[in-house]
Design an enzyme around this catalytic site. Structure first.
Site, PDB file in Angstrom:
ATOM      1  N   LYS A 155       1.972   2.211  -4.812  1.00  0.00           N
ATOM      2  CA  LYS A 155       2.671   1.941  -6.124  1.00  0.00           C
ATOM      3  C   LYS A 155       1.623   2.099  -7.459  1.00  0.00           C
ATOM      4  O   LYS A 155       2.424   2.496  -8.440  1.00  0.00           O
ATOM      5  CB  LYS A 155       2.792   0.178  -5.927  1.00  0.00           C
ATOM      6  CG  LYS A 155       3.858  -0.279  -4.868  1.00  0.00           C
ATOM      7  CD  LYS A 155       3.584  -1.650  -4.825  1.00  0.00           C
ATOM      8  CE  LYS A 155       2.406  -2.088  -4.260  1.00  0.00           C
ATOM      9  NZ  LYS A 155       2.013  -1.886  -2.921  1.00  0.00           N
ATOM     10  N   GLY A 163      -4.636  -4.305  -3.586  1.00  0.00           N
ATOM     11  CA  GLY A 163      -5.473  -3.297  -3.778  1.00  0.00           C
ATOM     12  C   GLY A 163      -5.087  -2.099  -4.268  1.00  0.00           C
ATOM     13  O   GLY A 163      -4.128  -1.528  -3.622  1.00  0.00           O
ATOM     14  N   HIS A 164      -5.048  -1.857  -5.569  1.00  0.00           N
ATOM     15  CA  HIS A 164      -4.428  -0.605  -6.227  1.00  0.00           C
ATOM     16  C   HIS A 164      -4.987   0.481  -6.654  1.00  0.00           C
ATOM     17  O   HIS A 164      -5.818   0.181  -7.400  1.00  0.00           O
ATOM     18  CB  HIS A 164      -3.501  -1.324  -7.345  1.00  0.00           C
ATOM     19  CG  HIS A 164      -2.467  -2.098  -6.979  1.00  0.00           C
ATOM     20  ND1 HIS A 164      -1.495  -2.982  -7.780  1.00  0.00           N
ATOM     21  CD2 HIS A 164      -2.013  -2.544  -5.670  1.00  0.00           C
ATOM     22  CE1 HIS A 164      -0.837  -3.642  -6.963  1.00  0.00           C
ATOM     23  NE2 HIS A 164      -1.023  -3.665  -5.888  1.00  0.00           N
ATOM     24  N   GLN A 209       2.033  -6.003  -3.128  1.00  0.00           N
ATOM     25  CA  GLN A 209       2.659  -5.871  -1.944  1.00  0.00           C
ATOM     26  C   GLN A 209       3.838  -5.043  -1.793  1.00  0.00           C
ATOM     27  O   GLN A 209       3.922  -4.115  -2.278  1.00  0.00           O
ATOM     28  CB  GLN A 209       2.613  -7.652  -1.482  1.00  0.00           C
ATOM     29  CG  GLN A 209       1.374  -8.205  -1.042  1.00  0.00           C
ATOM     30  CD  GLN A 209       0.670  -8.911  -2.497  1.00  0.00           C
ATOM     31  OE1 GLN A 209       1.418  -9.357  -3.421  1.00  0.00           O
ATOM     32  NE2 GLN A 209      -0.821  -8.460  -2.865  1.00  0.00           N
ATOM     33  N   ASP A 240       1.029  -1.362   0.142  1.00  0.00           N
ATOM     34  CA  ASP A 240      -0.053   0.132   0.060  1.00  0.00           C
ATOM     35  C   ASP A 240       0.791   1.131  -0.211  1.00  0.00           C
ATOM     36  O   ASP A 240       0.454   2.309   0.496  1.00  0.00           O
ATOM     37  CB  ASP A 240      -1.016  -0.028   1.050  1.00  0.00           C
ATOM     38  CG  ASP A 240      -1.902  -1.097   1.234  1.00  0.00           C
ATOM     39  OD1 ASP A 240      -2.218  -1.479   0.240  1.00  0.00           O
ATOM     40  OD2 ASP A 240      -2.466  -1.568   2.292  1.00  0.00           O
TER      41      ASP A 240
HETATM   42  P1  GDP Z   1      -0.746   0.709  -3.498  1.00  0.00           P
HETATM   43  O1  GDP Z   1      -1.579  -0.813  -3.025  1.00  0.00           O
HETATM   44  O2  GDP Z   1       0.866   0.670  -3.028  1.00  0.00           O
HETATM   45  O3  GDP Z   1      -1.132   0.512  -5.066  1.00  0.00           O
HETATM   46  O4  GDP Z   1      -1.411   1.662  -2.676  1.00  0.00           O
HETATM   47  P2  GDP Z   1      -3.114   1.779  -2.254  1.00  0.00           P
HETATM   48  O5  GDP Z   1      -3.861   2.104  -3.484  1.00  0.00           O
HETATM   49  O6  GDP Z   1      -3.369   0.551  -1.534  1.00  0.00           O
HETATM   50  O7  GDP Z   1      -2.906   2.796  -1.185  1.00  0.00           O
HETATM   51  C1  GDP Z   1      -2.316   4.019  -1.408  1.00  0.00           C
HETATM   52  C2  GDP Z   1      -3.320   4.899  -1.140  1.00  0.00           C
HETATM   53  O8  GDP Z   1      -2.864   6.449  -1.009  1.00  0.00           O
HETATM   54  C3  GDP Z   1      -4.395   5.120  -2.370  1.00  0.00           C
HETATM   55  O9  GDP Z   1      -5.922   5.497  -1.711  1.00  0.00           O
HETATM   56  C4  GDP Z   1      -3.970   6.196  -3.056  1.00  0.00           C
HETATM   57  O10 GDP Z   1      -4.798   6.966  -3.953  1.00  0.00           O
HETATM   58  C5  GDP Z   1      -3.424   7.219  -2.009  1.00  0.00           C
HETATM   59  N1  GDP Z   1      -2.014   8.138  -2.465  1.00  0.00           N
HETATM   60  C6  GDP Z   1      -1.053   7.519  -3.128  1.00  0.00           C
HETATM   61  N2  GDP Z   1      -0.162   8.698  -3.290  1.00  0.00           N
HETATM   62  C7  GDP Z   1      -0.679   9.671  -2.459  1.00  0.00           C
HETATM   63  C8  GDP Z   1      -0.139  10.935  -1.990  1.00  0.00           C
HETATM   64  O11 GDP Z   1       0.987  11.265  -2.311  1.00  0.00           O
HETATM   65  N3  GDP Z   1      -0.871  11.409  -1.082  1.00  0.00           N
HETATM   66  C9  GDP Z   1      -2.072  11.168  -0.665  1.00  0.00           C
HETATM   67  N4  GDP Z   1      -2.655  11.840   0.066  1.00  0.00           N
HETATM   68  N5  GDP Z   1      -2.711   9.706  -1.080  1.00  0.00           N
HETATM   69  C10 GDP Z   1      -1.816   8.961  -1.845  1.00  0.00           C
HETATM   70  P1  IMO Z   2      -1.055  -4.070  -2.361  1.00  0.00           P
HETATM   71  O1  IMO Z   2      -0.351  -4.541  -3.512  1.00  0.00           O
HETATM   72  C1  IMO Z   2      -1.070  -4.672   2.094  1.00  0.00           C
HETATM   73  C2  IMO Z   2      -1.099  -8.704   3.658  1.00  0.00           C
HETATM   74  C3  IMO Z   2      -2.288  -8.950   4.352  1.00  0.00           C
HETATM   75  C4  IMO Z   2      -1.667 -10.147   5.356  1.00  0.00           C
HETATM   76  C5  IMO Z   2      -0.456 -10.902   4.681  1.00  0.00           C
HETATM   77  C6  IMO Z   2      -0.963 -12.006   3.978  1.00  0.00           C
HETATM   78  O2  IMO Z   2      -2.108  -3.485  -2.233  1.00  0.00           O
HETATM   79  O3  IMO Z   2       0.218  -3.380  -1.716  1.00  0.00           O
HETATM   80  P2  IMO Z   2      -2.501 -12.734   2.008  1.00  0.00           P
HETATM   81  O4  IMO Z   2      -3.903 -12.453   1.684  1.00  0.00           O
HETATM   82  O5  IMO Z   2      -1.541 -12.096   1.045  1.00  0.00           O
HETATM   83  O6  IMO Z   2      -2.191 -14.294   2.158  1.00  0.00           O
HETATM   84  O7  IMO Z   2      -2.219 -12.114   3.356  1.00  0.00           O
HETATM   85  O8  IMO Z   2      -0.124  -9.891   3.638  1.00  0.00           O
HETATM   86  N1  IMO Z   2      -1.117  -8.090   2.491  1.00  0.00           N
HETATM   87  C7  IMO Z   2      -1.232  -6.808   2.043  1.00  0.00           C
HETATM   88  N2  IMO Z   2      -1.104  -5.754   2.807  1.00  0.00           N
HETATM   89  N3  IMO Z   2      -1.015  -4.273   0.729  1.00  0.00           N
HETATM   90  C8  IMO Z   2      -1.237  -5.572   0.056  1.00  0.00           C
HETATM   91  O9  IMO Z   2      -1.219  -5.353  -1.345  1.00  0.00           O
HETATM   92  C9  IMO Z   2      -1.376  -6.882   0.711  1.00  0.00           C
HETATM   93  N4  IMO Z   2      -1.504  -8.031   0.127  1.00  0.00           N
HETATM   94  C10 IMO Z   2      -1.672  -8.767   1.147  1.00  0.00           C
HETATM   95  O10 IMO Z   2      -2.858  -8.062   5.148  1.00  0.00           O
HETATM   96  O11 IMO Z   2      -0.970  -9.238   6.503  1.00  0.00           O
HETATM   97 MG    MG Z   3      -3.095  -1.401  -1.835  1.00  0.00          MG
END
Ligand code: GDP
Ligand code: IMO
Ligand code: MG
Length: 442
Positions: A16, A40-41, A223, A13
């Site tokens: 990316k 979850g991207h 991840q 999270d």
């Molecule tokens: P990922 O899994 O690495 O792609 O990240 P996620 O999408 O799960 O979580 C990142 C969250 O932060 C998302 O809601 C993005 O829209 C948000 N986000 C990304 N970059 C920034 C930033 O620079 N500032 C803020 N406030 N939110 C951001």
């Molecule tokens: P993105 O791509 C954050 C965590 C779960 C748990 C562990 C194992 O959005 O960054 P799993 O279901 O993979 O067997 O769970 O890994 N986890 C993540 N945490 N971002 C993710 O993906 C994750 N995918 C799995 O919360 O701790």
């Molecule tokens: Mg994510």
């Protein structure tokens, strides 16, 4: 021409997808190389929010290939609903390509994942419940069903008829769960296979051709480094290899193809699920970091669980630089720290039992779970960075914070993200063709 791996440097999270979306503009093929719908991207473009679980974020651009590679595990139901959602929103999915070798998450994988994590009691991992571990376990155990089987009704029927009764023994006897009907499973998954067939191909060959034609490939990690099965904080990890090396195996290309590796890190740290987290904070401090009530609140994109939050951990990031061979960093969510009076960076750990200090990640999980952080405290900047578009426009204390991170990691920060949208970005140096990498031989 450059082929770039984008990898999460923390526990996932990191933002990316936002960085992938930015860099995908100059890539021809965007490849997800591991993981499944546990990811979850989030991408925010033109007032729209897209949440991807399986499809690479690059799908939002026309005329590019978005590849789900051989190293991934695919829940066909989720993939189909993502495809439908994109179509409904007017996004073309013709460029989506799914590897024949990717493994299929079956209903018994979901049931076993959820039952198993519950069954671990206090030792639970807090998985996303998406069947990831059991799907990868079956792959390693050679009980898997691959996409090539899913789209071949004869092969699918044979495998389902063999596997479902075996899994029913586990479901019924170990977890007291109802058995699955092989016939029903076959019918349901045959239909998924039919619908997905047009997307399924030898993606390794597609990537190889693109490389030969001097196209740019962007590998989008899911991840993060500390969730890596081999290099993460085992056993609180996922079941695949998010680290940069995983891109080669997971995409079906050789290491000679990769030109650059970019690590993505938040300006602080978050973690979803269980496991040690030395810089974790609680209470008001946590609420401030979790930015409750805003559109970028720290709640899991896949599960909706509140993310655990804490200060930036330079010990972990230094480790991420090493195991990924990072060339540079993208630091996201700097804006979340805007209102902080003071900001901590963890520069080392202290073993609460022995008093020993660790400047590198301790190799023993027994030690890692009892360390406490040693902080360096920097003054906050107490002003908004959201509108900053150049490094110069950033408040002095924000610049100092970023400089200190660079110093501690001996790695340059090429991108700083100050908000959710594409435009909320500061490019400090060319992330693709920037200065020489830390490990470059002279
Ligand atoms: P990922 O899994 O690495 O792609 O990240 P996620 O999408 O799960 O979580 C990142 C969250 O932060 C998302 O809601 C993005 O829209 C948000 N986000 C990304 N970059 C920034 C930033 O620079 N500032 C803020 N406030 N939110 C951001
Ligand atoms: P993105 O791509 C954050 C965590 C779960 C748990 C562990 C194992 O959005 O960054 P799993 O279901 O993979 O067997 O769970 O890994 N986890 C993540 N945490 N971002 C993710 O993906 C994750 N995918 C799995 O919360 O701790
Ligand atoms: Mg994510």
């Amino acid at each position: 021409m450059a082929n770039v791996v984008l990898v999460g440097a923390q526990w996932g999270d990191e933002g990316k997808a936002k960085v992938t979306d930015l860099l995908a503009k100059n890539a021809h093929v965007i490849v997800r190389y591991q993981g499944g719908s546990n990811a979850g991207h989030t991408v925010a473009v033109d007032g729209e929010i897209y949440k991807f679980h399986l499809i690479p974020s690059g799908i939002l651009y026309k005329d590019k290939f978005a590849v789900i590679g051989p190293g991934t595990v695919i829940d066909p139901k989720i993939l189909l609903s993502e495809i439908e959602d994109l179509k409904r929103r007017g996004i073309a999915v013709g460029g989506l390509k799914v590897s024949t070798a990717a493994h299929v998450t079956m209903p018994y994988h979901l049931a076993i994942d959820q039952a198993e994590d519950r069954g671990r009691g206090t030792k639970k991992i807090g998985t996303t419940g998406r069947g990831i571990g059991p799907t990868y376990a079956d792959k390693a155990d050679r009980f898997g069903i691959r996409m090539a089987d899913l789209i071949d009704p004869i092969e699918l029927e044979e495998r389902v008829n063999w596997l479902v009764p075996r899994k029913n023994v586990i479901l019924e006897r170990l977890y007291s769960l109802p058995p699955e009907d092989p016939k029903k499973v076959y019918e349901e998954y045959r239909e998924y296979g039919e619908k997905l067939k047009p997307f399924v191909t030898d993606t390794s060959a597609l990537i190889f051709d693109a490389i030969k034609n001097k196209k740019n490939i962007l590998f989008e990690g899911a991840q993060g480094t500390l969730l890596d099965l081999d290099h993460g904080t085992y056993p609180y990890v996922t079941s695949s290899n998010p680290v940069a090396g995983g891109a080669c195996i997971g995409a079906g290309i050789g290491p000679t193809v990769v030109d650059r590796v970019i690590g993505i890190s938040k300006a602080y740290t978050t973690r979803v699920g269980e496991g040690p987290f030395p810089t974790e904070v609680f209470g008001r401090e946590a609420d401030e970091l979790r930015a409750t009530g805003t559109t970028w609140a720290e709640f899991g994109t896949t599960t909706g669980r509140p993310r655990r939050v804490g200060w930036l951990d330079a010990v972990l990031l230094k480790y991420a630089v090493r195991v990924n061979g990072l060339d540079c960093l993208a630091v996201t969510k700097l804006d979340v720290l805007d209102s902080m009076e003071e900001i901590n960076i963890c520069i080392a750990y202290e073993d609460t039992l022995t008093g020993a200090k660790y400047y590198d990640l301790p190799l023993f999980s027994g030690v890692f779970k009892r360390v406490k952080p040693i902080y360096e405290t920097l003054p906050g900047w107490k002003s908004s960075t959201n509108e900053c578009r150049t490094r110069e426009e950033l408040p002095e204390n924000a610049k100092k914070y970023l400089n200190r991170i660079q110093e501690l990691l001996d790695t340059s920060i090429a991108i700083v993200s100050v908000g959710q949208k594409r435009e909320h970005t500061i490019i400090i140096e060319d992330p693709i063709h920037g200065p020489k990498r830390v490990l470059q031989k002279t």
